[in-house]
Design a protein around this motif. Sequence first.
Motif, PDB file in Angstrom:
ATOM      1  N   LEU A 234       0.788  -1.218  -0.133  1.00 45.05           N
ATOM      2  CA  LEU A 234       0.057   0.154  -0.097  1.00 45.05           C
ATOM      3  C   LEU A 234       0.839   1.307  -0.159  1.00 45.05           C
ATOM      4  O   LEU A 234       0.460   1.941  -0.732  1.00 45.05           O
ATOM      5  CB  LEU A 234      -0.835   0.101   1.291  1.00 45.05           C
ATOM      6  N   THR A 235       1.655   1.220   0.742  1.00 42.31           N
ATOM      7  CA  THR A 235       2.810   2.281   0.831  1.00 42.31           C
ATOM      8  C   THR A 235       3.292   2.723  -0.730  1.00 42.31           C
ATOM      9  O   THR A 235       3.469   3.696  -1.018  1.00 42.31           O
ATOM     10  CB  THR A 235       3.742   2.180   1.922  1.00 42.31           C
ATOM     11  N   ASP A 236       3.860   1.507  -0.982  1.00 40.43           N
ATOM     12  CA  ASP A 236       4.423   1.648  -2.681  1.00 40.43           C
ATOM     13  C   ASP A 236       3.454   2.095  -3.365  1.00 40.43           C
ATOM     14  O   ASP A 236       3.663   2.885  -4.407  1.00 40.43           O
ATOM     15  CB  ASP A 236       4.963   0.117  -2.965  1.00 40.43           C
ATOM     16  N   LEU A 237       2.489   1.811  -3.369  1.00 43.07           N
ATOM     17  CA  LEU A 237       1.420   2.247  -4.461  1.00 43.07           C
ATOM     18  C   LEU A 237       0.996   3.675  -4.162  1.00 43.07           C
ATOM     19  O   LEU A 237       0.908   4.591  -5.028  1.00 43.07           O
ATOM     20  CB  LEU A 237      -0.084   1.521  -4.282  1.00 43.07           C
ATOM     21  N   ALA A 238       1.007   3.984  -3.014  1.00 44.99           N
ATOM     22  CA  ALA A 238       0.686   5.866  -2.342  1.00 44.99           C
ATOM     23  C   ALA A 238       1.752   6.436  -3.069  1.00 44.99           C
ATOM     24  O   ALA A 238       1.605   7.709  -2.853  1.00 44.99           O
ATOM     25  CB  ALA A 238       0.342   5.486  -1.075  1.00 44.99           C
ATOM     26  N   SER A 239       3.179   5.963  -2.998  1.00 42.88           N
ATOM     27  CA  SER A 239       4.276   6.635  -3.257  1.00 42.88           C
ATOM     28  C   SER A 239       4.196   6.873  -5.129  1.00 42.88           C
ATOM     29  O   SER A 239       4.972   7.848  -5.336  1.00 42.88           O
ATOM     30  CB  SER A 239       5.639   5.982  -2.988  1.00 42.88           C
ATOM     31  N   ARG A 240       3.094   6.177  -5.549  1.00 42.88           N
ATOM     32  CA  ARG A 240       3.168   6.311  -6.920  1.00 42.88           C
ATOM     33  C   ARG A 240       2.249   7.157  -7.344  1.00 42.88           C
ATOM     34  O   ARG A 240       1.964   7.903  -8.683  1.00 42.88           O
ATOM     35  CB  ARG A 240       3.023   4.896  -7.769  1.00 42.88           C
ATOM     36  N   VAL A 241       0.828   7.147  -6.466  1.00 44.74           N
ATOM     37  CA  VAL A 241      -0.283   7.900  -6.980  1.00 44.74           C
ATOM     38  C   VAL A 241      -1.250   7.947  -5.795  1.00 44.74           C
ATOM     39  O   VAL A 241      -0.867   7.348  -4.831  1.00 44.74           O
ATOM     40  CB  VAL A 241      -1.226   6.921  -8.050  1.00 44.74           C
ATOM     41  N   ALA A 242      -1.777   9.305  -5.627  1.00 46.13           N
ATOM     42  CA  ALA A 242      -2.702   9.394  -4.615  1.00 46.13           C
ATOM     43  C   ALA A 242      -4.051   8.655  -4.735  1.00 46.13           C
ATOM     44  O   ALA A 242      -4.963   9.007  -5.618  1.00 46.13           O
ATOM     45  CB  ALA A 242      -2.947  10.939  -4.443  1.00 46.13           C
ATOM     46  N   PRO A 243      -4.258   7.548  -3.887  1.00 52.98           N
ATOM     47  CA  PRO A 243      -5.465   6.688  -4.079  1.00 52.98           C
ATOM     48  C   PRO A 243      -6.690   7.776  -3.606  1.00 52.98           C
ATOM     49  O   PRO A 243      -6.865   8.070  -2.869  1.00 52.98           O
ATOM     50  CB  PRO A 243      -5.243   5.458  -3.398  1.00 52.98           C
ATOM     51  N   PRO A 244      -7.854   7.635  -4.632  1.00 56.06           N
ATOM     52  CA  PRO A 244      -8.981   8.361  -4.078  1.00 56.06           C
ATOM     53  C   PRO A 244      -9.506   7.769  -2.858  1.00 56.06           C
ATOM     54  O   PRO A 244     -10.579   8.526  -2.024  1.00 56.06           O
ATOM     55  CB  PRO A 244      -9.986   8.052  -5.302  1.00 56.06           C
ATOM     56  N   GLY A 245      -9.477   6.449  -2.414  1.00 56.44           N
ATOM     57  CA  GLY A 245     -10.111   5.939  -1.354  1.00 56.44           C
ATOM     58  C   GLY A 245      -9.285   4.603  -1.044  1.00 56.44           C
ATOM     59  O   GLY A 245      -8.802   3.983  -1.830  1.00 56.44           O
ATOM     60  N   VAL A 246      -9.472   4.595   0.290  1.00 52.90           N
ATOM     61  CA  VAL A 246      -8.648   3.154   0.820  1.00 52.90           C
ATOM     62  C   VAL A 246      -9.467   2.554   1.768  1.00 52.90           C
ATOM     63  O   VAL A 246      -9.935   3.225   2.583  1.00 52.90           O
ATOM     64  CB  VAL A 246      -7.533   3.268   1.261  1.00 52.90           C
ATOM     65  N   LEU A 247      -9.920   1.308   1.669  1.00 51.91           N
ATOM     66  CA  LEU A 247     -10.790   0.622   2.653  1.00 51.91           C
ATOM     67  C   LEU A 247     -10.270  -0.667   3.269  1.00 51.91           C
ATOM     68  O   LEU A 247      -9.596  -1.463   2.503  1.00 51.91           O
ATOM     69  CB  LEU A 247     -11.860   0.449   1.692  1.00 51.91           C
ATOM     70  N   LEU A 248     -10.516  -0.806   4.530  1.00 46.84           N
ATOM     71  CA  LEU A 248     -10.251  -2.104   5.327  1.00 46.84           C
ATOM     72  C   LEU A 248     -11.420  -3.049   5.277  1.00 46.84           C
ATOM     73  O   LEU A 248     -12.646  -2.600   5.414  1.00 46.84           O
ATOM     74  CB  LEU A 248     -10.163  -1.775   6.740  1.00 46.84           C
ATOM     75  N   GLU A 249     -11.001  -4.266   4.522  1.00 40.66           N
ATOM     76  CA  GLU A 249     -12.007  -5.289   4.347  1.00 40.66           C
ATOM     77  C   GLU A 249     -11.829  -6.363   5.374  1.00 40.66           C
ATOM     78  O   GLU A 249     -10.661  -6.824   5.932  1.00 40.66           O
ATOM     79  CB  GLU A 249     -12.048  -6.150   3.179  1.00 40.66           C
ATOM     80  N   ARG A 250     -12.921  -6.735   6.253  1.00 39.45           N
ATOM     81  CA  ARG A 250     -12.893  -7.730   7.692  1.00 39.45           C
ATOM     82  C   ARG A 250     -14.144  -8.573   7.287  1.00 39.45           C
ATOM     83  O   ARG A 250     -15.309  -8.058   7.307  1.00 39.45           O
ATOM     84  CB  ARG A 250     -12.620  -7.278   8.854  1.00 39.45           C
ATOM     85  N   ASP A 251     -14.232  -9.830   6.844  1.00 40.08           N
ATOM     86  CA  ASP A 251     -15.595 -10.608   6.926  1.00 40.08           C
ATOM     87  C   ASP A 251     -15.919 -11.532   7.827  1.00 40.08           C
ATOM     88  O   ASP A 251     -16.913 -12.129   8.038  1.00 40.08           O
ATOM     89  CB  ASP A 251     -15.228 -11.214   5.567  1.00 40.08           C
ATOM     90  N   GLU A 252     -14.669 -11.928   8.506  1.00 40.99           N
ATOM     91  CA  GLU A 252     -15.000 -13.008   9.706  1.00 40.99           C
ATOM     92  C   GLU A 252     -14.104 -12.902  10.850  1.00 40.99           C
ATOM     93  O   GLU A 252     -13.167 -11.877  10.735  1.00 40.99           O
ATOM     94  CB  GLU A 252     -14.547 -14.438   9.103  1.00 40.99           C
ATOM     95  N   ASN A 253     -14.282 -13.381  11.908  1.00 45.40           N
ATOM     96  CA  ASN A 253     -13.235 -13.447  12.979  1.00 45.40           C
ATOM     97  C   ASN A 253     -13.268 -11.847  13.409  1.00 45.40           C
ATOM     98  O   ASN A 253     -12.016 -11.437  13.784  1.00 45.40           O
ATOM     99  CB  ASN A 253     -12.234 -14.118  12.864  1.00 45.40           C
ATOM    100  N   PHE A 254     -14.550 -11.295  13.862  1.00 45.44           N
ATOM    101  CA  PHE A 254     -14.182  -9.961  13.740  1.00 45.44           C
ATOM    102  C   PHE A 254     -13.595  -9.434  15.282  1.00 45.44           C
ATOM    103  O   PHE A 254     -14.294  -9.939  16.256  1.00 45.44           O
ATOM    104  CB  PHE A 254     -15.836  -9.366  13.851  1.00 45.44           C
ATOM    105  N   PRO A 255     -12.745  -8.470  15.300  1.00 51.92           N
ATOM    106  CA  PRO A 255     -11.793  -8.077  16.532  1.00 51.92           C
ATOM    107  C   PRO A 255     -12.890  -7.111  16.935  1.00 51.92           C
ATOM    108  O   PRO A 255     -13.909  -6.689  16.456  1.00 51.92           O
ATOM    109  CB  PRO A 255     -10.814  -7.637  16.010  1.00 51.92           C
TER     110      PRO A 255
END
Length: 442
Positions: A234-255
């Motif tokens: 993700l850091t590598d991607l953000a160093s190349r382009v400013a992403p319009p949005g970033v989202l955390l996915e969690r589908d199971e075993n919720f903390p």
Amino acid sequence: MARLGTGIGWRPEIADVVEAMPGIDWVEAVSENLCPGHLPDSLLRLRERGVTVVPHGVSLGLGGADRPDAGRLAALAERAEVLGSPLVTEHIAFVRAGGALTASPSLEAGHLLPVPRTRDALDVLCANVRIAQDALPVPLAVENIAALVSWPDEELTEGQFLYELADRTGVRLLIDVANLHTNHVNLGEDPARALGELPLEAIAYVHVAGGFERDGVWHDSHAHPVPRPVLDILTDLASRVAPPGVLLERDENFPGGDELRGEVEAIRGAVEKGRAAATGSGAPARTARTGADAGSGSVSAADDAVRQRLGLAQAALLSALVAGTPVPEGFDRVRLGVQARALAGKRADVVAKVAPELPVILGARYRPAFLAYAQGCPMTGGYRRDALDFVAHVLRTAPGDEDPGVRRELRQWWLERSGPVPRSARPGVRLARATRRVLLRR
């Protein structure tokens, strides 16, 4: 389209936590789990607060050989309109195969499977994306998926495949950096090379998720903390382009809420680190283009011969995974075995959610009984149909010493749910149902 900011995948199990979480600009909800006329109160409250909601489809199968189903497209469009969403998303994957196109039985994977990175598959995918774009009221973004197996004789890298797709159709990209990590571990693909080949200006937003490694295979579970290598991508991607949005996915075993908030903050930190590196290097800030800016290109509908070739290949692979037919030439047999077990396990988990009474009735026998059933009984419909078929299979094949109480409960469960309409709550019908239960016990 306005920048989305930082978001989290909305799931019923963590609805309260998401509502109370500070700094959440938007959420993503699985489209197939939403009923437009009966949206969850939590999502409605988020919408009233101005939080953007994006429907995320999982069953369209844009990478399949068949043309996209009009009913599924209409359902995705309806959810986008009801939620006032700025875009909708789906996957670059196939989820079913067989049927009339290949004159073979229709099979459902119950999960996302990779398409071959070939010219034939790209032609079909481009045609299917065009069909979807024409049917949807908002821009479409498509997601790269994680893979346990690779197709033989591929002609393009992942980055090249995605670049051509975006260039030919103008579709936007949902880049899952966790999936890039998965493919790095499982297939030896370099995530930095993939990012270098991508049309970064076409990125709509970014997914971040966790997984786990077992016996040298990375499983994209969405049920574990986000590991450092994924944050580094993700850091590598953000160093190349400013992403319009970033989202955390969690589908199971919720903390708990604190752990989820910590993961969101770690994602923010990874993006900030990448943007700081871009600023320090003097690289110009690049932002993703909107759908209106994207080059439209041109693509003609893939002809039936191309679709049939792809359909036969996908049906052979899916049949080997879910029906025990021979492994197609060129595939890794060991990896296909891992994938087959993963598909069966996912079926067992989802059926347990769709029909929670079954693990209660069968107890510890539920999972081994379901996995044994899955070895020879592939999915032919959705998970509700799968639950009914599983119970029918158990009733047919149960040994003579089966607990009669368990058998009665399973039979009653099946009778109450196998009809064409839901059970009536009218007193007379309820009385008849109770009478039938008494008679069945005799």
